[in-house]
Design a protein around this motif. Structure first.
Motif, PDB file in Angstrom:
ATOM      1  N   UNK A  77       0.823  -1.209   0.000  1.00  0.00           N
ATOM      2  CA  UNK A  77       0.000   0.000   0.000  1.00  0.00           C
ATOM      3  C   UNK A  77       0.860   1.263   0.000  1.00  0.00           C
ATOM      4  N   UNK A  78       1.984   1.238   0.680  1.00  0.00           N
ATOM      5  CA  UNK A  78       2.876   2.410   0.653  1.00  0.00           C
ATOM      6  C   UNK A  78       3.429   2.642  -0.748  1.00  0.00           C
ATOM      7  N   UNK A  79       3.600   1.569  -1.505  1.00  0.00           N
ATOM      8  CA  UNK A  79       4.090   1.695  -2.885  1.00  0.00           C
ATOM      9  C   UNK A  79       2.967   2.062  -3.852  1.00  0.00           C
ATOM     10  N   UNK A  80       1.723   2.141  -3.353  1.00  0.00           N
ATOM     11  CA  UNK A  80       0.594   2.465  -4.204  1.00  0.00           C
ATOM     12  C   UNK A  80       0.191   1.330  -5.132  1.00  0.00           C
ATOM     13  N   UNK A  81       0.524   0.097  -4.746  1.00  0.00           N
ATOM     14  CA  UNK A  81       0.237  -1.063  -5.585  1.00  0.00           C
ATOM     15  C   UNK A  81      -0.922  -1.872  -5.005  1.00  0.00           C
ATOM     16  N   UNK A  82      -1.271  -2.968  -5.685  1.00  0.00           N
ATOM     17  CA  UNK A  82      -2.478  -3.692  -5.314  1.00  0.00           C
ATOM     18  C   UNK A  82      -2.270  -5.178  -5.121  1.00  0.00           C
ATOM     19  N   UNK A  83      -3.301  -5.943  -5.508  1.00  0.00           N
ATOM     20  CA  UNK A  83      -3.376  -7.334  -5.102  1.00  0.00           C
ATOM     21  C   UNK A  83      -2.384  -8.256  -5.804  1.00  0.00           C
ATOM     22  N   UNK A  84      -1.995  -7.951  -7.005  1.00  0.00           N
ATOM     23  CA  UNK A  84      -1.007  -8.805  -7.658  1.00  0.00           C
ATOM     24  C   UNK A  84       0.314  -8.754  -6.900  1.00  0.00           C
ATOM     25  N   UNK A  85       0.713  -7.567  -6.484  1.00  0.00           N
ATOM     26  CA  UNK A  85       1.932  -7.422  -5.691  1.00  0.00           C
ATOM     27  C   UNK A  85       1.821  -8.182  -4.380  1.00  0.00           C
ATOM     28  N   UNK A  86       0.680  -8.024  -3.681  1.00  0.00           N
ATOM     29  CA  UNK A  86       0.504  -8.721  -2.401  1.00  0.00           C
ATOM     30  C   UNK A  86       0.526 -10.232  -2.574  1.00  0.00           C
ATOM     31  N   UNK A  87      -0.062 -10.717  -3.658  1.00  0.00           N
ATOM     32  CA  UNK A  87      -0.110 -12.159  -3.875  1.00  0.00           C
ATOM     33  C   UNK A  87       1.280 -12.731  -4.135  1.00  0.00           C
ATOM     34  N   UNK A  88       2.081 -12.038  -4.933  1.00  0.00           N
ATOM     35  CA  UNK A  88       3.434 -12.519  -5.208  1.00  0.00           C
ATOM     36  C   UNK A  88       4.293 -12.437  -3.941  1.00  0.00           C
ATOM     37  N   UNK A  89       4.112 -11.381  -3.152  1.00  0.00           N
ATOM     38  CA  UNK A  89       4.824 -11.285  -1.870  1.00  0.00           C
ATOM     39  C   UNK A  89       4.389 -12.402  -0.923  1.00  0.00           C
ATOM     40  N   UNK A  90       3.105 -12.769  -0.963  1.00  0.00           N
ATOM     41  CA  UNK A  90       2.617 -13.886  -0.156  1.00  0.00           C
ATOM     42  C   UNK A  90       3.284 -15.191  -0.596  1.00  0.00           C
ATOM     43  N   UNK A  91       3.497 -15.325  -1.914  1.00  0.00           N
ATOM     44  CA  UNK A  91       4.213 -16.486  -2.447  1.00  0.00           C
ATOM     45  C   UNK A  91       5.646 -16.513  -1.899  1.00  0.00           C
ATOM     46  N   UNK A  92       6.288 -15.348  -1.888  1.00  0.00           N
ATOM     47  CA  UNK A  92       7.646 -15.258  -1.342  1.00  0.00           C
ATOM     48  C   UNK A  92       7.664 -15.642   0.132  1.00  0.00           C
ATOM     49  N   UNK A  93       6.646 -15.190   0.871  1.00  0.00           N
ATOM     50  CA  UNK A  93       6.541 -15.554   2.292  1.00  0.00           C
ATOM     51  C   UNK A  93       6.390 -17.060   2.452  1.00  0.00           C
ATOM     52  N   UNK A  94       5.556 -17.681   1.611  1.00  0.00           N
ATOM     53  CA  UNK A  94       5.356 -19.116   1.700  1.00  0.00           C
ATOM     54  C   UNK A  94       6.639 -19.899   1.482  1.00  0.00           C
ATOM     55  N   UNK A  95       7.426 -19.487   0.500  1.00  0.00           N
ATOM     56  CA  UNK A  95       8.709 -20.144   0.232  1.00  0.00           C
ATOM     57  C   UNK A  95       9.667 -19.919   1.396  1.00  0.00           C
ATOM     58  N   UNK A  96       9.716 -18.667   1.890  1.00  0.00           N
ATOM     59  CA  UNK A  96      10.607 -18.321   3.004  1.00  0.00           C
ATOM     60  C   UNK A  96      10.244 -19.111   4.254  1.00  0.00           C
ATOM     61  N   UNK A  97       8.952 -19.156   4.583  1.00  0.00           N
ATOM     62  CA  UNK A  97       8.509 -19.818   5.804  1.00  0.00           C
ATOM     63  C   UNK A  97       8.774 -21.317   5.757  1.00  0.00           C
ATOM     64  N   UNK A  98       8.369 -21.952   4.659  1.00  0.00           N
ATOM     65  CA  UNK A  98       8.498 -23.408   4.565  1.00  0.00           C
ATOM     66  C   UNK A  98       9.923 -23.863   4.273  1.00  0.00           C
ATOM     67  N   UNK A  99      10.709 -23.003   3.631  1.00  0.00           N
ATOM     68  CA  UNK A  99      12.061 -23.402   3.269  1.00  0.00           C
ATOM     69  C   UNK A  99      13.131 -22.999   4.259  1.00  0.00           C
ATOM     70  N   UNK A 100      13.013 -21.788   4.816  1.00  0.00           N
ATOM     71  CA  UNK A 100      14.098 -21.249   5.636  1.00  0.00           C
ATOM     72  C   UNK A 100      13.760 -21.123   7.116  1.00  0.00           C
ATOM     73  N   UNK A 101      12.473 -21.209   7.479  1.00  0.00           N
ATOM     74  CA  UNK A 101      12.105 -21.026   8.884  1.00  0.00           C
ATOM     75  C   UNK A 101      11.707 -22.341   9.553  1.00  0.00           C
ATOM     76  N   UNK A 102      10.625 -22.984   9.071  1.00  0.00           N
ATOM     77  CA  UNK A 102      10.246 -24.255   9.713  1.00  0.00           C
ATOM     78  C   UNK A 102      10.809 -25.474   8.979  1.00  0.00           C
ATOM     79  N   UNK A 103      11.396 -25.267   7.796  1.00  0.00           N
ATOM     80  CA  UNK A 103      12.111 -26.296   7.030  1.00  0.00           C
ATOM     81  C   UNK A 103      11.218 -27.445   6.578  1.00  0.00           C
TER      82      UNK A 103
END
Length: 359
Positions: A77-103
């Motif tokens: 929202x600070x970047x003035x962007x919308x749902x496509x950006x949030x969805x791809x960032x959510x994808x990045x979170x999913x990879x980060x969480x499952x790969x680097x945090x809980x393994x």
């Protein structure tokens, strides 16, 4: 053009650079609600049905899931962007969480779950060290239920602020620190409990994928989508399609069992392919529908409602970890189903009222 319409790519509003004030209620709402859609509603935890412990665990799950959702929403929202950006960032979170945090992506014996190998082995990709079935399950779960659904619901309940940042700079810093602390706790807990760490190569490759996804989210999200004059489908149809496509893999498993066949193929490559096809079809339909005339916040509610109802009905088929009694499980499942239904009804009331005021 409908005043409430918002494409999944671009929010046509300039961010108020440097003038950020924390909005307490939506921030608190997202911190508390995200853990329910991410962990509690599906009913696999050993605290299923124990609402006292569930609320106590919010002290941890709130910063982990709600914190991640707030950070993703805030930077978008600070970047003035919308749902496509949030969805791809959510994808990045999913990879980060499952790969680097809980393994979970790489761990061959996660939390000593006795059926872990049954889920992992049929689609194990040796040179990556991951199971395709588990990768699709983990990452799609984070994208849909950990991040996007709770953000959609909170923006619906706070319509006057749905395109504005919700966090001041100090609050954003605090939320980020709390999220990192929660992630560090999970990281350490998993290492201590399972005595497992991904390889250096797995860490590096996962990190590169996360960085690429973050860059892509802001690059792709800057592109406007041309709207067309074809009318968008009714919200009820959108919600029904969402419910069906997200439930399809479970429906096929149930039909196979009812017809006397083994449902194991759904944990093998045919099941993975079917699941990827249903998720891809849903993503494609959302992209198409969101460009059509009349697409508005009611459709957002329909998408979120279909996703939440998927989670709640499938929960009745899930066997929780630990020693959860059948009565506690059933009570928990029924309460969440009732709560989800009331949430959707109340969201419909709020949304119709918002549209009426805007018109």
């Amino acid at each position: 053009m409908n005043k409430n319409a918002e494409t999944v790519t671009q929010v046509k509003k300039e961010p108020r650079c440097g003038n950020y004030k924390t909005q307490f209620l939506p921030v608190l709402g997202l911190l508390l609600f995200a853990p329910f859609t991410a962990e509690y509603i599906i009913g696999y935890l050993d605290v299923t049905g124990n609402f006292g412990l569930m609320f106590l665990y919010l002290l941890f799950f709130g910063p982990l899931y709600g914190g991640a959702a707030l950070i993703i929403r805030e930077v978008t929202r600070r970047a003035g962007l919308g749902w496509l950006t949030m969805t791809i960032l959510a994808f990045a979170f999913g990879v980060f969480q499952a790969g680097m945090i809980d393994h979970g992506l790489f761990n061959p014996a996660f939390q000593d779950i006795d059926y872990w190998q049954d889920l992992r082995d049929p689609t194990y990709i040796s040179f990556l060290g991951i199971s395709a079935y588990q990768a699709v399950d983990f990452i799609s779960g984070h994208v849909i239920w950990s991040i996007t659904v709770p953000i959609v619901i909170m923006e619906i309940f706070f319509p006057s602020r749905k395109r504005d940042p919700w966090l001041g700079n100090v609050s954003l810093t605090i939320i980020t620190i709390l999220y990192l602390l929660a992630s560090a706790f999970i990281f350490q807990d998993q290492v201590t409990m399972d005595h497992f760490l991904p390889t250096v190569t797995q860490f590096i490759v996962t990190g590169i994928i996360v960085i690429v996804l973050i860059i892509a989210s802001f690059t792709i999200g800057k592109h406007n989508m041309t709207r067309n004059e074809k009318p968008a489908p009714k919200p009820l149809f959108v919600g029904t399609v969402t419910l069906f496509l997200l439930s399809m893999h479970t429906i096929i498993e149930l039909l196979a069992v009812l017809l006397g066949f083994s449902s194991d193929f759904m944990m093998e490559w045919p099941g993975v392919i079917l699941r990827l096809m249903s998720l891809s079809l849903l993503g494609y339909l959302i992209l198409v529908w969101s460009k059509q005339k009349g697409w508005n916040v009611m459709h957002h509610l329909a998408l979120a409602g279909g996703a939440i109802l998927t989670r709640t009905w499938i929960a009745f088929l899930i066997q929780p970890l630990g020693n959860v009694s059948s009565s506690d499980k059933l009570i928990g499942n029924m309460i969440f189903l009732l709560g989800a239904s009331l949430l959707i009804l109340f969201g419909t009331y709020v949304t119709k009222k918002t549209i009426k005021v805007s018109d």
